[in-house]
Design a protein around this motif. Structure first.
Motif, PDB file in Angstrom:
ATOM      1  N   ILE A  56     -30.494   6.864 -49.980  1.00 24.76           N
ATOM      2  CA  ILE A  56     -30.503   8.226 -50.513  1.00 24.76           C
ATOM      3  C   ILE A  56     -31.913   8.738 -50.796  1.00 24.76           C
ATOM      4  CG2 ILE A  56     -28.181   8.051 -51.461  1.00 24.76           C
ATOM      5  CD1 ILE A  56     -29.440   7.649 -54.214  1.00 24.76           C
ATOM      6  N   LEU A  57     -32.881   7.849 -50.917  1.00 20.74           N
ATOM      7  CA  LEU A  57     -34.266   8.260 -51.161  1.00 20.74           C
ATOM      8  C   LEU A  57     -35.135   8.132 -49.917  1.00 20.74           C
ATOM      9  CD1 LEU A  57     -34.803   6.539 -54.625  1.00 20.74           C
ATOM     10  CD2 LEU A  57     -34.227   8.928 -54.174  1.00 20.74           C
ATOM     11  N   GLY A  58     -34.542   7.720 -48.808  1.00 16.57           N
ATOM     12  CA  GLY A  58     -35.297   7.467 -47.589  1.00 16.57           C
ATOM     13  C   GLY A  58     -35.416   5.972 -47.372  1.00 16.57           C
ATOM     14  N   HIS A  59     -36.502   5.540 -46.758  1.00 19.45           N
ATOM     15  CA  HIS A  59     -36.728   4.125 -46.475  1.00 19.45           C
ATOM     16  C   HIS A  59     -37.569   3.496 -47.575  1.00 19.45           C
ATOM     17  CE1 HIS A  59     -35.012   4.006 -42.458  1.00 19.45           C
ATOM     18  NE2 HIS A  59     -35.474   5.233 -42.326  1.00 19.45           N
ATOM     19  N   LEU A  60     -37.138   2.334 -48.045  1.00 17.28           N
ATOM     20  CA  LEU A  60     -37.902   1.591 -49.042  1.00 17.28           C
ATOM     21  C   LEU A  60     -38.912   0.699 -48.347  1.00 17.28           C
ATOM     22  CD1 LEU A  60     -35.220   0.306 -51.580  1.00 17.28           C
ATOM     23  CD2 LEU A  60     -36.533   2.402 -51.660  1.00 17.28           C
ATOM     24  N   ARG A  61     -40.115   0.679 -48.864  1.00 18.69           N
ATOM     25  CA  ARG A  61     -41.110  -0.277 -48.377  1.00 18.69           C
ATOM     26  C   ARG A  61     -40.937  -1.580 -49.159  1.00 18.69           C
ATOM     27  NH1 ARG A  61     -45.335   0.418 -45.366  1.00 18.69           N
ATOM     28  NH2 ARG A  61     -45.384   2.653 -45.692  1.00 18.69           N
ATOM     29  N   ALA A  62     -40.727  -1.480 -50.453  1.00 14.89           N
ATOM     30  CA  ALA A  62     -40.556  -2.659 -51.301  1.00 14.89           C
ATOM     31  C   ALA A  62     -40.003  -2.207 -52.650  1.00 14.89           C
ATOM     32  CB  ALA A  62     -41.884  -3.383 -51.496  1.00 14.89           C
ATOM     33  N   PHE A  63     -39.576  -3.163 -53.459  1.00 13.31           N
ATOM     34  CA  PHE A  63     -39.167  -2.868 -54.837  1.00 13.31           C
ATOM     35  C   PHE A  63     -39.430  -4.080 -55.711  1.00 13.31           C
ATOM     36  CE2 PHE A  63     -35.348  -4.628 -52.936  1.00 13.31           C
ATOM     37  CZ  PHE A  63     -34.833  -5.465 -53.918  1.00 13.31           C
ATOM     38  N   TYR A  64     -39.518  -3.822 -56.995  1.00 11.44           N
ATOM     39  CA  TYR A  64     -39.760  -4.867 -57.981  1.00 11.44           C
ATOM     40  C   TYR A  64     -38.938  -4.521 -59.209  1.00 11.44           C
ATOM     41  CZ  TYR A  64     -42.103  -7.605 -61.573  1.00 11.44           C
ATOM     42  OH  TYR A  64     -42.368  -8.458 -62.595  1.00 11.44           O
ATOM     43  N   GLY A  65     -38.340  -5.524 -59.830  1.00  9.09           N
ATOM     44  CA  GLY A  65     -37.547  -5.240 -61.017  1.00  9.09           C
ATOM     45  C   GLY A  65     -37.574  -6.369 -62.016  1.00  9.09           C
ATOM     46  N   THR A  66     -37.353  -6.013 -63.258  1.00  6.77           N
ATOM     47  CA  THR A  66     -37.207  -6.991 -64.332  1.00  6.77           C
ATOM     48  C   THR A  66     -35.939  -6.655 -65.094  1.00  6.77           C
ATOM     49  OG1 THR A  66     -38.459  -5.679 -65.913  1.00  6.77           O
ATOM     50  CG2 THR A  66     -39.693  -7.275 -64.610  1.00  6.77           C
ATOM     51  N   SER A  67     -35.377  -7.648 -65.731  1.00  6.55           N
ATOM     52  CA  SER A  67     -34.191  -7.405 -66.545  1.00  6.55           C
ATOM     53  C   SER A  67     -34.419  -7.987 -67.934  1.00  6.55           C
ATOM     54  CB  SER A  67     -32.950  -8.021 -65.895  1.00  6.55           C
ATOM     55  OG  SER A  67     -33.115  -9.402 -65.737  1.00  6.55           O
ATOM     56  N   LYS A  68     -33.701  -7.425 -68.887  1.00  6.64           N
ATOM     57  CA  LYS A  68     -33.814  -7.910 -70.258  1.00  6.64           C
ATOM     58  C   LYS A  68     -32.489  -7.658 -70.961  1.00  6.64           C
ATOM     59  CE  LYS A  68     -35.587  -3.583 -72.118  1.00  6.64           C
ATOM     60  NZ  LYS A  68     -36.605  -2.937 -72.898  1.00  6.64           N
ATOM     61  N   PHE A  69     -32.315  -8.289 -72.088  1.00  4.71           N
ATOM     62  CA  PHE A  69     -31.139  -8.042 -72.913  1.00  4.71           C
ATOM     63  C   PHE A  69     -31.470  -6.954 -73.926  1.00  4.71           C
ATOM     64  CE2 PHE A  69     -29.908 -12.262 -71.474  1.00  4.71           C
ATOM     65  CZ  PHE A  69     -28.553 -12.067 -71.241  1.00  4.71           C
ATOM     66  N   THR A  70     -30.545  -6.020 -74.098  1.00  3.92           N
ATOM     67  CA  THR A  70     -30.728  -4.991 -75.116  1.00  3.92           C
ATOM     68  C   THR A  70     -30.332  -5.565 -76.474  1.00  3.92           C
ATOM     69  OG1 THR A  70     -28.492  -4.144 -74.845  1.00  3.92           O
ATOM     70  CG2 THR A  70     -30.223  -3.157 -73.473  1.00  3.92           C
ATOM     71  N   GLU A  71     -30.534  -4.796 -77.528  1.00  2.00           N
ATOM     72  CA  GLU A  71     -30.181  -5.265 -78.866  1.00  2.00           C
ATOM     73  C   GLU A  71     -28.688  -5.532 -79.018  1.00  2.00           C
ATOM     74  OE1 GLU A  71     -31.731  -2.669 -81.837  1.00  2.00           O
ATOM     75  OE2 GLU A  71     -33.799  -2.968 -81.193  1.00  2.00           O
ATOM     76  N   CYS A  72     -27.867  -4.812 -78.242  1.00  2.00           N
ATOM     77  CA  CYS A  72     -26.420  -5.037 -78.344  1.00  2.00           C
ATOM     78  C   CYS A  72     -25.952  -6.129 -77.381  1.00  2.00           C
ATOM     79  CB  CYS A  72     -25.655  -3.743 -78.130  1.00  2.00           C
ATOM     80  SG  CYS A  72     -25.973  -2.954 -76.570  1.00  2.00           S
ATOM     81  N   GLY A  73     -26.866  -6.801 -76.694  1.00  2.00           N
ATOM     82  CA  GLY A  73     -26.518  -7.964 -75.901  1.00  2.00           C
ATOM     83  C   GLY A  73     -26.201  -7.702 -74.442  1.00  2.00           C
ATOM     84  N   SER A  74     -26.344  -6.456 -73.976  1.00  2.00           N
ATOM     85  CA  SER A  74     -26.059  -6.191 -72.566  1.00  2.00           C
ATOM     86  C   SER A  74     -27.358  -6.254 -71.760  1.00  2.00           C
ATOM     87  CB  SER A  74     -25.395  -4.826 -72.407  1.00  2.00           C
ATOM     88  OG  SER A  74     -26.252  -3.805 -72.850  1.00  2.00           O
ATOM     89  N   LEU A  75     -27.226  -6.548 -70.473  1.00  2.00           N
ATOM     90  CA  LEU A  75     -28.395  -6.610 -69.603  1.00  2.00           C
ATOM     91  C   LEU A  75     -28.843  -5.209 -69.210  1.00  2.00           C
ATOM     92  CD1 LEU A  75     -27.390  -9.635 -67.439  1.00  2.00           C
ATOM     93  CD2 LEU A  75     -29.537  -9.403 -68.662  1.00  2.00           C
ATOM     94  N   HIS A  76     -30.141  -5.056 -69.036  1.00  2.36           N
ATOM     95  CA  HIS A  76     -30.752  -3.770 -68.748  1.00  2.36           C
ATOM     96  C   HIS A  76     -31.890  -4.033 -67.764  1.00  2.36           C
ATOM     97  CE1 HIS A  76     -32.279   0.249 -69.733  1.00  2.36           C
ATOM     98  NE2 HIS A  76     -33.468  -0.299 -69.777  1.00  2.36           N
ATOM     99  N   GLY A  77     -32.063  -3.174 -66.781  1.00  2.00           N
ATOM    100  CA  GLY A  77     -33.106  -3.403 -65.797  1.00  2.00           C
ATOM    101  C   GLY A  77     -34.078  -2.251 -65.677  1.00  2.00           C
TER     102      GLY A  77
END
Length: 105
Positions: free
Chosen positions: A64-85
């Motif tokens: 939907i945004l065109g062609h990706l060259r690359a991506f990078y991501g991190t994830s963490k837990f929120t204060e209520c215990g759910s994962l967030h990226g």
């Protein structure tokens, strides 16, 4: 949802169990939450952004945004215990941010 077979995902607006019950189920099986989060992120990048995980590049038609060259991501837990990226993506032939800002004015 987390193992609750009473949730009918074929409904447009499925009835979910109360959040307190969902939190207790997740606390009993945090690996299920991590697996589901990874599944969701993979689906977003594969089906919305057009990333081909087997070849590690953007698919022929892109996303939907065109062609990706690359991506990078991190994830963490929120204060209520759910994962967030947080994700950073690089687009092939993307517009300069200054040009986009000028067009939005």
């Amino acid at each position: 949802m987390v193992g609750n077979h009473s949730v009918d995902l074929s409904d447009r607006f499925p009835f979910l169990v109360p959040s307190t019950e969902r939190v207790l189920c997740l606390a009993q099986d945090p690996v299920a939450a991590a697996d589901f989060f990874e599944f969701c992120v993979s689906c977003v990048f594969e089906y919305l952004f057009g990333w081909d995980y087997s070849s590690r590049k953007s698919c022929m038609k892109g996303g939907i945004l065109g062609h990706l060259r690359a991506f990078y991501g991190t994830s963490k837990f929120t204060e209520c215990g759910s994962l967030h990226g947080h994700f950073l993506i690089w687009l092939v032939g993307a517009s300069n941010p200054n040009d986009i800002h000028r067009q939005l004015k």
